[in-house]
Design a protein around this motif. Structure first.
Motif, PDB file in Angstrom:
ATOM      1  N   ASP A   1       0.744  -1.297  -0.187  1.00  0.00           N
ATOM      2  CA  ASP A   1      -0.111   0.022   0.112  1.00  0.00           C
ATOM      3  C   ASP A   1       0.836   1.104   0.001  1.00  0.00           C
ATOM      4  N   GLU A   2       2.030   1.202   0.872  1.00  0.00           N
ATOM      5  CA  GLU A   2       2.828   2.534   0.746  1.00  0.00           C
ATOM      6  C   GLU A   2       3.887   2.232   0.123  1.00  0.00           C
ATOM      7  N   ILE A   3       4.777   1.131   0.196  1.00  0.00           N
ATOM      8  CA  ILE A   3       6.000   1.107  -0.440  1.00  0.00           C
ATOM      9  C   ILE A   3       5.962  -0.419  -1.136  1.00  0.00           C
ATOM     10  N   TYR A   4       6.513  -0.592  -2.159  1.00  0.00           N
ATOM     11  CA  TYR A   4       6.733  -1.940  -3.043  1.00  0.00           C
ATOM     12  C   TYR A   4       8.164  -2.011  -3.687  1.00  0.00           C
ATOM     13  N   THR A   5       8.831  -2.981  -3.235  1.00  0.00           N
ATOM     14  CA  THR A   5      10.259  -3.090  -3.781  1.00  0.00           C
ATOM     15  C   THR A   5      10.156  -4.386  -4.629  1.00  0.00           C
ATOM     16  N   SER A   6      11.052  -4.149  -5.493  1.00  0.00           N
ATOM     17  CA  SER A   6      11.495  -5.381  -6.376  1.00  0.00           C
ATOM     18  C   SER A   6      13.049  -5.382  -6.834  1.00  0.00           C
ATOM     19  N   TYR A   7      13.265  -6.591  -6.643  1.00  0.00           N
ATOM     20  CA  TYR A   7      14.872  -6.899  -6.908  1.00  0.00           C
ATOM     21  C   TYR A   7      15.734  -6.219  -5.785  1.00  0.00           C
ATOM     22  N   SER A   8      16.847  -5.293  -6.007  1.00  0.00           N
ATOM     23  CA  SER A   8      17.567  -4.882  -4.939  1.00  0.00           C
ATOM     24  C   SER A   8      17.787  -3.474  -4.575  1.00  0.00           C
ATOM     25  N   PRO A   9      16.921  -2.518  -4.449  1.00  0.00           N
ATOM     26  CA  PRO A   9      17.147  -1.288  -4.292  1.00  0.00           C
ATOM     27  C   PRO A   9      17.506  -0.975  -2.799  1.00  0.00           C
ATOM     28  N   THR A  10      18.199   0.086  -2.580  1.00  0.00           N
ATOM     29  CA  THR A  10      18.644   0.389  -1.242  1.00  0.00           C
ATOM     30  C   THR A  10      17.904   1.454  -0.786  1.00  0.00           C
ATOM     31  N   ILE A  11      17.203   1.522   0.431  1.00  0.00           N
ATOM     32  CA  ILE A  11      16.191   2.356   0.781  1.00  0.00           C
ATOM     33  C   ILE A  11      16.595   2.945   2.475  1.00  0.00           C
ATOM     34  N   SER A  12      16.657   4.156   2.445  1.00  0.00           N
ATOM     35  CA  SER A  12      16.842   4.615   3.916  1.00  0.00           C
ATOM     36  C   SER A  12      15.443   5.628   4.382  1.00  0.00           C
ATOM     37  N   LEU A  13      14.902   5.004   5.352  1.00  0.00           N
ATOM     38  CA  LEU A  13      13.783   5.525   5.926  1.00  0.00           C
ATOM     39  C   LEU A  13      14.223   6.451   7.357  1.00  0.00           C
ATOM     40  N   ILE A  14      14.250   7.527   7.318  1.00  0.00           N
ATOM     41  CA  ILE A  14      14.633   8.533   8.485  1.00  0.00           C
ATOM     42  C   ILE A  14      13.564   9.367   8.887  1.00  0.00           C
ATOM     43  N   ASN A  15      13.186   9.266  10.106  1.00  0.00           N
ATOM     44  CA  ASN A  15      12.105  10.273  10.573  1.00  0.00           C
ATOM     45  C   ASN A  15      10.631  10.072   9.657  1.00  0.00           C
ATOM     46  N   THR A  16      10.303   8.926   9.080  1.00  0.00           N
ATOM     47  CA  THR A  16       9.329   8.628   8.237  1.00  0.00           C
ATOM     48  C   THR A  16       8.088   8.249   8.924  1.00  0.00           C
ATOM     49  N   TYR A  17       7.088   8.956   8.779  1.00  0.00           N
ATOM     50  CA  TYR A  17       5.613   8.512   9.319  1.00  0.00           C
ATOM     51  C   TYR A  17       4.938   7.786   8.433  1.00  0.00           C
ATOM     52  N   PHE A  18       4.203   6.704   8.957  1.00  0.00           N
ATOM     53  CA  PHE A  18       3.338   5.845   8.170  1.00  0.00           C
ATOM     54  C   PHE A  18       2.064   5.951   9.070  1.00  0.00           C
ATOM     55  N   ASN A  19       0.946   6.632   8.603  1.00  0.00           N
ATOM     56  CA  ASN A  19      -0.401   6.725   9.405  1.00  0.00           C
ATOM     57  C   ASN A  19      -1.107   5.438   9.889  1.00  0.00           C
ATOM     58  N   ASN A  20      -0.682   4.356   9.251  1.00  0.00           N
ATOM     59  CA  ASN A  20      -1.490   3.167   9.915  1.00  0.00           C
ATOM     60  C   ASN A  20      -0.146   2.040   9.865  1.00  0.00           C
ATOM     61  N   PRO A  21       0.599   2.231  10.941  1.00  0.00           N
ATOM     62  CA  PRO A  21       1.995   1.178  11.072  1.00  0.00           C
ATOM     63  C   PRO A  21       1.629  -0.273  11.143  1.00  0.00           C
ATOM     64  N   ASN A  22       0.407  -0.514  11.564  1.00  0.00           N
ATOM     65  CA  ASN A  22      -0.075  -1.834  11.942  1.00  0.00           C
ATOM     66  C   ASN A  22      -0.550  -2.595  10.709  1.00  0.00           C
ATOM     67  N   ASN A  23      -0.490  -1.900   9.602  1.00  0.00           N
ATOM     68  CA  ASN A  23      -1.087  -2.386   8.386  1.00  0.00           C
ATOM     69  C   ASN A  23       0.013  -3.353   7.765  1.00  0.00           C
ATOM     70  N   ASN A  24      -0.064  -4.661   7.778  1.00  0.00           N
ATOM     71  CA  ASN A  24       0.852  -5.706   7.214  1.00  0.00           C
ATOM     72  C   ASN A  24       1.086  -5.406   5.609  1.00  0.00           C
ATOM     73  N   ASN A  25       0.278  -4.718   4.880  1.00  0.00           N
ATOM     74  CA  ASN A  25       0.493  -4.611   3.545  1.00  0.00           C
ATOM     75  C   ASN A  25       1.246  -3.150   3.325  1.00  0.00           C
TER      76      ASN A  25
ATOM     77  N   THR B   1      17.930  -3.373   0.377  1.00  0.00           N
ATOM     78  CA  THR B   1      18.554  -3.309   1.508  1.00  0.00           C
ATOM     79  C   THR B   1      18.163  -2.253   2.336  1.00  0.00           C
ATOM     80  N   TRP B   2      17.799  -2.285   3.687  1.00  0.00           N
ATOM     81  CA  TRP B   2      17.245  -1.236   4.477  1.00  0.00           C
ATOM     82  C   TRP B   2      18.344  -0.642   5.259  1.00  0.00           C
ATOM     83  N   LYS B   3      18.697   0.605   5.167  1.00  0.00           N
ATOM     84  CA  LYS B   3      19.654   1.018   5.940  1.00  0.00           C
ATOM     85  C   LYS B   3      19.350   1.297   7.362  1.00  0.00           C
ATOM     86  N   THR B   4      20.250   1.170   8.383  1.00  0.00           N
ATOM     87  CA  THR B   4      19.668   1.115   9.806  1.00  0.00           C
ATOM     88  C   THR B   4      20.796   2.129  10.382  1.00  0.00           C
ATOM     89  N   CYS B   5      20.877   2.225  11.756  1.00  0.00           N
ATOM     90  CA  CYS B   5      21.485   3.345  12.537  1.00  0.00           C
ATOM     91  C   CYS B   5      23.062   2.890  12.296  1.00  0.00           C
TER      92      CYS B   5
END
Length: 189
Positions: A98-122, A133-137
Motif C-alpha cells: 500500500d505504501e511501498i513496494y520493492t522489487s529486486y535490490s534497491p537500497t532504501i533509507s527511511l529517516i524520521n518517516t511517518y506511516f499513518n497506519n503502522p500496523n497495516n501488514n501490507n 537493503t534497508w539502511k539502519t543506525c
C-alpha cells in the motif's frame, strides 16, 4: 522543490506506472512536496522509481492508488532511495505494498518517516530475493542538522520500519521563537 503533484493518472496494461511521477535511470531531489491523489493502472500510484537515485525530504505521499503494486511508491532495480521527515498517508495498492513496494535490490533509507497506519501488514512489500537493503543506525543516517542526535530503530525486529534521528540543537537554536512567544500579546486579558 515546493511542489504539489496532484490528480494525475498513468494508464496502460503492463510495464508502466507512476501516476504522479515516473522515473527511470534518473537522479532526483524532491523537497517540500506533496504527491497526492494520483493513480496508476499498473504500479506506483504516487511514484514509480526504476534504477534511479532519489532523495525526498519533507514530502507527503498521500491518497495515491495503484491497480497493481506500490500505492505510494514502487521502487525497482538498482535504485537508491532516501526519505527524510516524510509521511505516507492512506495510499492503496490492489495487490501488494500500500505504501511501498520493492522489487529486486534497491537500497532504501527511511529517516524520521511517518506511516499513518503502522500496523497495516501490507504497508511495505518486498517482491524478490535477496530483496531491498534497508539502511539502519549502523549506516550513520543521523548526519543531517538538526537531526544529529541519537539514532534509534523504529522497530528492532524490522529494518524496513526505518530509524528515528533525535533533534540535536544548541540551547539558542529556538531562542528567536521563544522570545516571540514570550512577547506576544495575550488574548486572555
Amino acid at each position: 522543490y515546493n511542489s504539489i503533484i496532484h490528480n494525475n493518472e498513468a494508464t496502460c496494461y503492463r510495464g508502466c506506472g507512476g501516476g504522479g511521477i515516473n522515473m527511470q535511470y534518473a537522479v532526483a531531489t524532491i523537497y517540500n512536496t506533496t504527491i497526492d491523489h494520483n493513480q496508476a493502472t499498473s504500479d506506483g500510484g504516487g511514484m514509480r522509481i526504476l534504477d534511479s537515485d532519489v532523495t525526498m525530504k519533507n514530502t507527503i505521499i498521500s491518497n495515491n492508488d495503484a491497480s497493481s503494486s506500490g500505492g505510494g511508491l514502487y521502487i525497482q532495480g538498482d535504485s537508491t532511495v532516501t526519505l527524510r521527515q516524510s509521511s505516507f498517508i492512506n495510499n492503496d495498492a490492489t495487490n501488494n505494498g500500500d505504501e511501498i513496494y520493492t522489487s529486486y535490490s534497491p537500497t532504501i533509507s527511511l529517516i524520521n518517516t511517518y506511516f499513518n497506519n503502522p500496523n497495516n501488514n501490507n504497508n511495505i512489500y518486498e517482491y524478490s530475493s535477496p530483496g531491498a537493503t534497508w539502511k539502519t543506525c549502523s549506516d550513520n543516517l543521523c548526519m543531517e542538522v538538526p537531526f544529529t542526535g541519537t539514532c534509534n530503530a523504529v522497530n528492532n525486529g524490522s529494518s524496513k520500519s526505518g530509524v528515528l534521528c533525535n533533534l540535536n540543537c544548541s540551547t539558542n537554536h529556538f531562542a528567536p521563537l521563544v522570545s516571540v512567544a514570550i512577547s506576544a500579546p495575550s488574548f486572555l486579558d
